[in-house]
Write a protein that holds these residues in place. Structure first.
Motif, short mmCIF file in Angstrom:
data_model
loop_
_atom_site.label_atom_id
_atom_site.label_comp_id
_atom_site.label_asym_id
_atom_site.label_seq_id
_atom_site.Cartn_x
_atom_site.Cartn_y
_atom_site.Cartn_z
N GLU A 1 0.64 -1.25 0.00
CA GLU A 1 0.15 0.13 -0.11
C GLU A 1 0.96 1.18 -0.03
O GLU A 1 2.08 1.38 0.63
CB GLU A 1 -1.00 -0.09 1.22
CG GLU A 1 -1.80 -1.04 1.14
CD GLU A 1 -3.38 -0.92 0.51
OE1 GLU A 1 -3.23 0.35 -0.19
OE2 GLU A 1 -3.84 -1.90 -0.02
N LYS A 2 0.32 2.09 -0.74
CA LYS A 2 1.15 3.65 -0.64
C LYS A 2 0.90 4.37 0.56
O LYS A 2 -0.02 4.33 1.10
CB LYS A 2 0.76 4.26 -1.94
CG LYS A 2 1.05 3.70 -3.14
CD LYS A 2 2.18 4.35 -3.87
CE LYS A 2 2.68 3.80 -5.45
NZ LYS A 2 3.84 4.32 -6.11
N ILE A 3 1.95 5.12 0.76
CA ILE A 3 1.99 5.90 2.29
C ILE A 3 1.48 7.17 1.90
O ILE A 3 1.95 7.93 0.71
CB ILE A 3 3.47 5.83 2.62
CG1 ILE A 3 4.12 4.52 3.16
CG2 ILE A 3 3.64 6.89 3.66
CD1 ILE A 3 5.60 4.36 3.37
N PHE A 4 0.63 7.84 2.69
CA PHE A 4 0.34 9.23 2.73
C PHE A 4 1.04 9.73 4.00
O PHE A 4 0.80 9.34 5.31
CB PHE A 4 -1.22 9.47 2.83
CG PHE A 4 -1.63 10.75 2.45
CD1 PHE A 4 -1.00 11.98 2.85
CD2 PHE A 4 -2.44 10.71 1.32
CE1 PHE A 4 -1.26 13.26 2.38
CE2 PHE A 4 -2.66 12.11 0.86
CZ PHE A 4 -2.23 13.24 1.49
N ASP A 5 2.08 10.80 3.74
CA ASP A 5 2.71 11.35 5.13
C ASP A 5 1.63 12.59 5.33
O ASP A 5 1.61 13.70 4.53
CB ASP A 5 3.93 11.69 4.56
CG ASP A 5 4.90 12.46 5.53
OD1 ASP A 5 4.34 12.71 6.72
OD2 ASP A 5 5.84 12.63 5.63
N SER A 6 1.12 12.55 6.67
CA SER A 6 0.26 13.76 6.88
C SER A 6 0.79 14.94 7.42
O SER A 6 0.20 15.99 7.86
CB SER A 6 -0.79 13.30 8.00
OG SER A 6 -0.36 13.05 9.13
N CYS B 1 2.36 8.26 -1.77
CA CYS B 1 1.25 8.79 -2.78
C CYS B 1 1.06 10.12 -2.33
O CYS B 1 0.04 10.84 -3.26
CB CYS B 1 0.23 7.87 -2.78
SG CYS B 1 -0.71 7.59 -1.26
N LYS C 1 -2.77 1.60 4.58
CA LYS C 1 -4.07 1.99 3.82
C LYS C 1 -5.27 2.54 4.99
O LYS C 1 -5.73 3.69 4.35
CB LYS C 1 -4.81 0.46 3.39
CG LYS C 1 -5.78 0.74 2.55
CD LYS C 1 -6.39 -0.65 2.23
CE LYS C 1 -7.86 -0.38 1.35
NZ LYS C 1 -8.41 -1.40 1.08
N THR D 1 -6.40 10.18 6.50
CA THR D 1 -5.86 11.50 6.25
C THR D 1 -6.96 12.24 5.29
O THR D 1 -7.05 13.13 5.00
CB THR D 1 -4.48 11.37 5.60
OG1 THR D 1 -3.57 10.35 6.42
CG2 THR D 1 -3.71 12.48 5.21
N LYS D 2 -7.33 11.05 4.23
CA LYS D 2 -8.06 11.63 3.11
C LYS D 2 -9.33 12.32 3.48
O LYS D 2 -9.87 13.32 3.31
CB LYS D 2 -8.24 10.67 1.90
CG LYS D 2 -7.02 10.39 1.12
CD LYS D 2 -7.29 9.45 0.11
CE LYS D 2 -6.00 9.56 -0.79
NZ LYS D 2 -6.29 8.34 -1.94
N ARG E 1 -4.11 6.11 5.59
CA ARG E 1 -4.18 6.96 4.35
C ARG E 1 -5.65 7.49 3.92
O ARG E 1 -5.78 8.49 3.78
CB ARG E 1 -3.57 6.14 3.17
CG ARG E 1 -3.52 6.85 1.77
CD ARG E 1 -3.40 5.95 0.76
NE ARG E 1 -4.17 5.13 0.45
CZ ARG E 1 -3.88 3.82 0.12
NH1 ARG E 1 -2.66 3.41 0.01
NH2 ARG E 1 -5.03 2.94 -0.29
N ASN E 2 -6.49 6.43 4.27
CA ASN E 2 -7.82 6.84 4.37
C ASN E 2 -8.34 7.87 5.39
O ASN E 2 -9.29 9.03 5.08
CB ASN E 2 -8.76 5.59 4.33
CG ASN E 2 -8.62 4.66 3.21
OD1 ASN E 2 -8.37 5.17 1.99
ND2 ASN E 2 -9.07 3.49 3.37
#
Ligand code: NI
Length: 253
Positions: free
Chosen positions: A2-7, A33, A241, A247-248, A244-245
């Motif tokens: 899974e791709k990482i989202f850095d908040s 990502c 995952k 954060t979005k 990431r969700n």
């Protein structure tokens, strides 16, 4: 994987001056990502907005960091608020209180924090909170206004984590959960449901083990996520995952 989202990161920092483009291109072509780049004053808030314009996967937060509370004048503050109208500005941050360094007088920090929380509440935008050794005063304001947002680099107790969730906020976890002497962050990671956790770096700072002392960058979240997966007994992919969700969801991306 899974791709990482850095908040939470600071790629406008001078530590990336010589190779910023190379680093960011490398991250986005590999494990990362998305990144939220946080401002601390007018200069870094503007730089965050510029980075968001340049990179599809970077979003900006703008605001006055507690360290800068004394130095940001009214004109600069107004200019920072104006940046909120820019596309891809998703939060007021980072804002809060830092009674560890006390780089600005505490009254000034509290005044600036409360002012920004009020604005976020009025505009219905999330905040990114910096709370270092100032839990009591920080949560006094969070309880009063009940803004949406995240307490970044969460350093409080399990009890405080419970209250944070009750307030409807998220808990930001970064490199600190991997540190050898980490007790509280591990307890917090264990207790807080994955649905309330955001992953972050605070790059160029707070590198996880085994990169301590080196410049931090967003793909190092891999080590933080592995540690959280181990603590919670769930898979790496679930950690990355879900965070990431989250954060979005919080930043409406
Ligand atoms: Ni930060």
């Amino acid at each position: 994987m899974e791709k990482i989202f850095d908040s939470h990161a600071h790629y406008d920092d001078e530590k990336f001056e010589t190779d910023r483009r190379e680093v960011l291109d490398g991250l986005f072509s590999d494990k990362v990502c998305g990144i939220i780049n946080c401002g601390c004053d007018f200069k870094s808030s503007s730089a965050s907005v510029e980075l968001a314009k340049k990179y599809e996967n970077i979003y900006a937060a703008v605001g006055v960091h507690p360290h800068e509370a004394e130095d940001v004048n009214d004109e600069e503050f107004a200019a920072i608020l104006k940046l909120l109208d820019e596309r891809k500005v998703v939060a007021l941050g980072e804002i809060g209180l830092d009674f560890h360094y006390d780089f600005s007088p505490r009254e000034k920090q509290i005044e600036m924090f409360e002012r920004q929380v009020k604005i976020a509440k009025e505009l219905d935008i999330p905040i990114i909170v910096h709370d270092r050794e100032a839990h009591e005063e920080t949560y006094k304001i969070l309880r009063k206004y009940k803004p949406k947002g995240v307490v970044h680099c969460f350093s409080g107790s399990v009890e405080l984590a419970k209250e944070t969730i009750k307030l409807g906020m998220y808990i930001g976890l970064g490199g600190a959960v991997t540190f050898k002497n980490a007790v509280k962050p591990v307890e917090v990671a264990k207790l807080v449901p994955m649905e309330r956790i955001l992953l972050e770096t605070d790059a160029p700072y707070m590198s996880p083990v085994p990169f301590r002392g080196k410049r931090c960058q967003s793909d190092m979240i891999e080590y933080t996520a592995l540690k959280i997966a181990e603590i919670k007994g769930i898979s790496y992919d679930t950690v990355v995952k879900t965070a990431r969700n989250n954060t979005k969801e919080l930043f409406n991306l």
